[in-house]
Design an enzyme around this catalytic site. Structure first.
Site, PDB file in Angstrom:
ATOM      1  N   HIS A 370     -56.279  17.455 -33.428  1.00  0.00           N
ATOM      2  CA  HIS A 370     -55.516  16.324 -32.878  1.00  0.00           C
ATOM      3  C   HIS A 370     -54.512  16.808 -31.834  1.00  0.00           C
ATOM      4  O   HIS A 370     -54.456  16.270 -30.717  1.00  0.00           O
ATOM      5  CB  HIS A 370     -54.796  15.604 -34.029  1.00  0.00           C
ATOM      6  CG  HIS A 370     -53.885  14.504 -33.603  1.00  0.00           C
ATOM      7  ND1 HIS A 370     -54.252  13.175 -33.620  1.00  0.00           N
ATOM      8  CD2 HIS A 370     -52.606  14.530 -33.130  1.00  0.00           C
ATOM      9  CE1 HIS A 370     -53.246  12.439 -33.190  1.00  0.00           C
ATOM     10  NE2 HIS A 370     -52.227  13.240 -32.884  1.00  0.00           N
ATOM     11  N   GLU A 371     -53.716  17.820 -32.206  1.00  0.00           N
ATOM     12  CA  GLU A 371     -52.687  18.301 -31.271  1.00  0.00           C
ATOM     13  C   GLU A 371     -53.326  18.968 -30.063  1.00  0.00           C
ATOM     14  O   GLU A 371     -52.840  18.833 -28.935  1.00  0.00           O
ATOM     15  CB  GLU A 371     -51.739  19.266 -31.983  1.00  0.00           C
ATOM     16  CG  GLU A 371     -50.998  18.672 -33.169  1.00  0.00           C
ATOM     17  CD  GLU A 371     -50.228  17.406 -32.823  1.00  0.00           C
ATOM     18  OE1 GLU A 371     -49.856  17.230 -31.641  1.00  0.00           O
ATOM     19  OE2 GLU A 371     -49.995  16.583 -33.725  1.00  0.00           O
ATOM     20  N   HIS A 374     -54.412  16.437 -27.585  1.00  0.00           N
ATOM     21  CA  HIS A 374     -53.299  15.830 -26.832  1.00  0.00           C
ATOM     22  C   HIS A 374     -53.128  16.487 -25.463  1.00  0.00           C
ATOM     23  O   HIS A 374     -52.605  15.860 -24.533  1.00  0.00           O
ATOM     24  CB  HIS A 374     -51.994  15.941 -27.614  1.00  0.00           C
ATOM     25  CG  HIS A 374     -51.710  14.752 -28.478  1.00  0.00           C
ATOM     26  ND1 HIS A 374     -51.823  13.449 -28.019  1.00  0.00           N
ATOM     27  CD2 HIS A 374     -51.308  14.657 -29.773  1.00  0.00           C
ATOM     28  CE1 HIS A 374     -51.505  12.609 -28.992  1.00  0.00           C
ATOM     29  NE2 HIS A 374     -51.206  13.310 -30.073  1.00  0.00           N
ATOM     30  N   GLU A 430     -52.904   8.559 -28.816  1.00  0.00           N
ATOM     31  CA  GLU A 430     -53.085   9.002 -30.202  1.00  0.00           C
ATOM     32  C   GLU A 430     -54.516   8.754 -30.687  1.00  0.00           C
ATOM     33  O   GLU A 430     -55.056   9.541 -31.467  1.00  0.00           O
ATOM     34  CB  GLU A 430     -52.083   8.293 -31.113  1.00  0.00           C
ATOM     35  CG  GLU A 430     -50.634   8.615 -30.819  1.00  0.00           C
ATOM     36  CD  GLU A 430     -50.297  10.092 -31.048  1.00  0.00           C
ATOM     37  OE1 GLU A 430     -51.008  10.751 -31.835  1.00  0.00           O
ATOM     38  OE2 GLU A 430     -49.333  10.577 -30.439  1.00  0.00           O
ATOM     39  N   ASP A 434     -56.956  11.482 -32.206  1.00  0.00           N
ATOM     40  CA  ASP A 434     -57.572  11.336 -33.531  1.00  0.00           C
ATOM     41  C   ASP A 434     -59.074  11.581 -33.466  1.00  0.00           C
ATOM     42  O   ASP A 434     -59.636  12.318 -34.287  1.00  0.00           O
ATOM     43  CB  ASP A 434     -57.306   9.932 -34.083  1.00  0.00           C
ATOM     44  CG  ASP A 434     -55.897   9.770 -34.622  1.00  0.00           C
ATOM     45  OD1 ASP A 434     -55.231  10.785 -34.869  1.00  0.00           O
ATOM     46  OD2 ASP A 434     -55.463   8.618 -34.810  1.00  0.00           O
ATOM     47  N   HIS A 495     -48.918   5.399 -32.572  1.00  0.00           N
ATOM     48  CA  HIS A 495     -50.069   5.655 -33.435  1.00  0.00           C
ATOM     49  C   HIS A 495     -50.630   4.340 -33.953  1.00  0.00           C
ATOM     50  O   HIS A 495     -49.886   3.394 -34.214  1.00  0.00           O
ATOM     51  CB  HIS A 495     -49.686   6.524 -34.637  1.00  0.00           C
ATOM     52  CG  HIS A 495     -49.040   7.821 -34.284  1.00  0.00           C
ATOM     53  ND1 HIS A 495     -47.677   7.933 -34.047  1.00  0.00           N
ATOM     54  CD2 HIS A 495     -49.559   9.063 -34.138  1.00  0.00           C
ATOM     55  CE1 HIS A 495     -47.391   9.196 -33.773  1.00  0.00           C
ATOM     56  NE2 HIS A 495     -48.515   9.904 -33.802  1.00  0.00           N
ATOM     57  N   ARG A 501     -56.710   4.612 -38.071  1.00  0.00           N
ATOM     58  CA  ARG A 501     -56.861   6.004 -37.665  1.00  0.00           C
ATOM     59  C   ARG A 501     -58.075   6.613 -38.366  1.00  0.00           C
ATOM     60  O   ARG A 501     -58.734   7.502 -37.825  1.00  0.00           O
ATOM     61  CB  ARG A 501     -55.599   6.801 -38.011  1.00  0.00           C
ATOM     62  CG  ARG A 501     -54.356   6.309 -37.303  1.00  0.00           C
ATOM     63  CD  ARG A 501     -53.175   7.233 -37.515  1.00  0.00           C
ATOM     64  NE  ARG A 501     -53.313   8.451 -36.722  1.00  0.00           N
ATOM     65  CZ  ARG A 501     -52.326   9.299 -36.511  1.00  0.00           C
ATOM     66  NH1 ARG A 501     -51.125   9.093 -37.047  1.00  0.00           N
ATOM     67  NH2 ARG A 501     -52.522  10.382 -35.777  1.00  0.00           N
TER      68      ARG A 501
END
Length: 533
Positions: A370-371, A374, A430, A434, A495, A501
């Site tokens: 996920h990070e 980004h 986000e 995800d 989010h 999610r």
């Protein structure tokens, strides 16, 4: 001419009876089939087309039967070997019955609602039991896995602060700051226990001063190496997916790979906090006073602003973190091109060394993915590998990226909570992270299995490890909220709600549908799927 013909016939006779001695010559002659040509252009036949038929006719009935029997036995042997190979590849892995496996199985089962069809509603299937057992606690507007782990970390901090006189004391200004901010709390009535507010407030302001104690109590030193290995696996998987994208041009793809390679990993805690002298320098300009909570808060705000102002017009410092070690969270910094994972999140249910790899990749692996993603979402993509805000994409790929993301804007915009729609554009960054994180973590887990072999399954669940990967991912997001909190989140939170999610990501995953055998067109396996990374 007659002499040449006799020479050729003599050569053919010799070659048909010569016993070859060297491997190279044997390869050369054996590679020639009937009627093929040598380099000198002469065509040579070694046997008559009918010689095989005459040979078979000359065999006795017993010999013929033996030949047929040998052929049948050989075919049977090949079939048996093939069957054994298939069975070896598809055999059910052994079941893990260790104490750790039984414990994690119990936790998973208590959170699930197995009466729900996972292809209809995977979030309720994964979290239905947890939701029934966890109403929103008094004093809270929301509660989830993150909240539960953060409360666990708070209890550890409370215990550490309580035993400070018996342990290694904080030195100089750090001890005065931590202890006085912790104790100086006005008697305002609140639903939260006083100690929780005090610990939370102390951690928010002086988390780096508390960091060394928390790290020593909870974070094994080799956890950094283990987390680093997981991050490398996720990066590798992300770059493999990057190479398969059809909408991105080659120059932009090459630059994107360079950016992914350049991402800096920060794991557990910044190194300076473990050096008392360095840590005292950080808090040297902050002094707390006894029994004056408001004044202490104002002094800390002024101290923080001075530190922030001092960083203006200076190159970003990678040793400065935006989260303290006990935090249950993670982040990507576009100006530093770094991903940060505090010690607080490197715990169950995100990661434990005794858990199956399927759960670890589905937990902390998806967080890492996920990070990492980004760095390439609708905002992060605008920064290059050095953290500079500049256009480094070709226009064709920019337009293609926007077309890909419109699919997700529409998908999440069709979700709603209590009749109120999710803002698909507000949550786009986000949602991209995800989906990209789940895809990268799944690929990384498959790479791990190829390298290390299938791991044992958990007992009683009746799930394959691939199914367990997705279940572990979903249970990280088990949560409940009050209607008011849900409304606030739809307006302010970038989010999507936890439920979406989960189902938003798995419904875009072809692998999920394959492993859970979801019929085409079912809610978790729509015909049209969105994919960016």
């Amino acid at each position: 001419m007659e002499a040449l013909r006799e020479s050729v016939l003599h050569l053919a006779l010799q070659m048909s009876t010569y016993k070859r001695a060297t491997l190279d010559e044997e390869d050369l002659v054996d590679s020639l089939s009937e009627g093929e040509v040598y380099p000198n252009g002469l065509q040579v036949n070694f046997r008559s087309p009918r010689s095989g038929q005459r040979c078979w006719a000359a065999r006795t009935q017993v010999e013929k039967r033996l030949v047929v029997l040998v052929v049948l036995l050989a075919a049977g042997l090949v079939a048996c070997l093939a069957a054994l190979g298939i069975q070896y590849r598809t055999r059910t892995p052994a079941v893990c019955l260790s104490e750790a496996c039984v414990s994690v199985t119990s936790s998973i089962l208590s959170s699930m609602d197995p009466t729900v069809d996972p292809c209809q509603d995977f979030f309720t299937y994964a979290c239905g039991g947890w939701i029934k057992a966890n109403p929103v606690p008094d004093g809270h507007s929301r509660w989830g896995t993150f909240s539960n782990l953060w409360e666990h970390n708070q209890a550890i901090i409370k215990h550490l602060l309580g035993k400070q006189p018996a342990g290694r004391p904080l030195s100089g200004p750090r001890r005065r700051a931590a202890s006085r901010t912790h104790l100086a709390r006005p008697g305002k009535r609140t639903c939260l226990p006083r100690w929780k507010f005090c610990v939370s407030d102390t951690e928010n302001n002086l988390g780096f001063a508390l960091g060394p104690m928390f790290v020593k109590a909870t974070f094994a030193e080799d956890s950094k190496n283990i987390a680093s290995e997981i991050i490398l696996e996720i990066k590798k998987a992300f770059e493999e997916s990057l190479s398969t994208l059809k909408w991105m041009d080659e120059d932009t793809r090459r630059s994107a790979k360079e950016k992914a390679d350049a991402i800096y990993n920060m794991i557990g805690y910044p190194n300076f906090i473990m050096d008392p002298k360095e840590l005292d320098k950080v808090f040297n300009d902050y002094t707390a006073v006894p029994d004056l909570y408001f004044e202490n808060a104002m002094r800390f705000f002024n101290f923080s602003w001075r530190v922030t102002a001092d960083q203006l017009r200076k190159a970003p410092n990678r040793d400065q973190w935006s989260m303290t070690p006990p935090m249950v969270n993670a982040y990507y910094s576009p100006t530093k091109n770094e991903i940060v994972f505090p010690a607080g999140i490197l715990q169950a249910p995100f990661y434990t060394r005794s858990s199956p790899k399927a759960l670890n990749f589905g937990g902390i692996g998806v967080v890492v993915g996920h990070e990492l993603t980004h760095a390439f979402d609708d905002q992060g993509r605008e920064y290059d590998k050095d953290g500079n805000l500049r256009p480094w994409w070709k226009n064709s790929s920019v337009e293609a990226f926007k077309q890909q993301t419109e699919c997700m804007v529409e998908q999440y915009g069709n979700y709603s909570v209590n009749g109120e729609p999710v803002n698909g554009r507000h949550t786009l960054g986000e949602n991209i992270a995800d989906n990209g994180g789940l895809k990268a973590a799944y690929r990384a887990y498959q790479n791990w299995v190829k390298k290390n072999g299938a791991e044992q399954t958990l007992p009683t669940l009746g799930l394959t490890n691939n199914q367990l990967f997705f279940l572990g991912f979903a249970q990280v997001w088990c949560s409940v909220r009050t209607p008011e909190s849900s409304h606030e989140g739809l307006i302010t939170d970038p989010h999507s709600p936890s439920r979406f999610r989960v189902i938003g990501s798995v419904s875009n995953s072809r692998e999920f549908s394959e492993h859970f055998h979801c019929p085409p067109g079912s809610p978790m396996n729509p015909q049209h799927k969105c994919e960016v990374w």
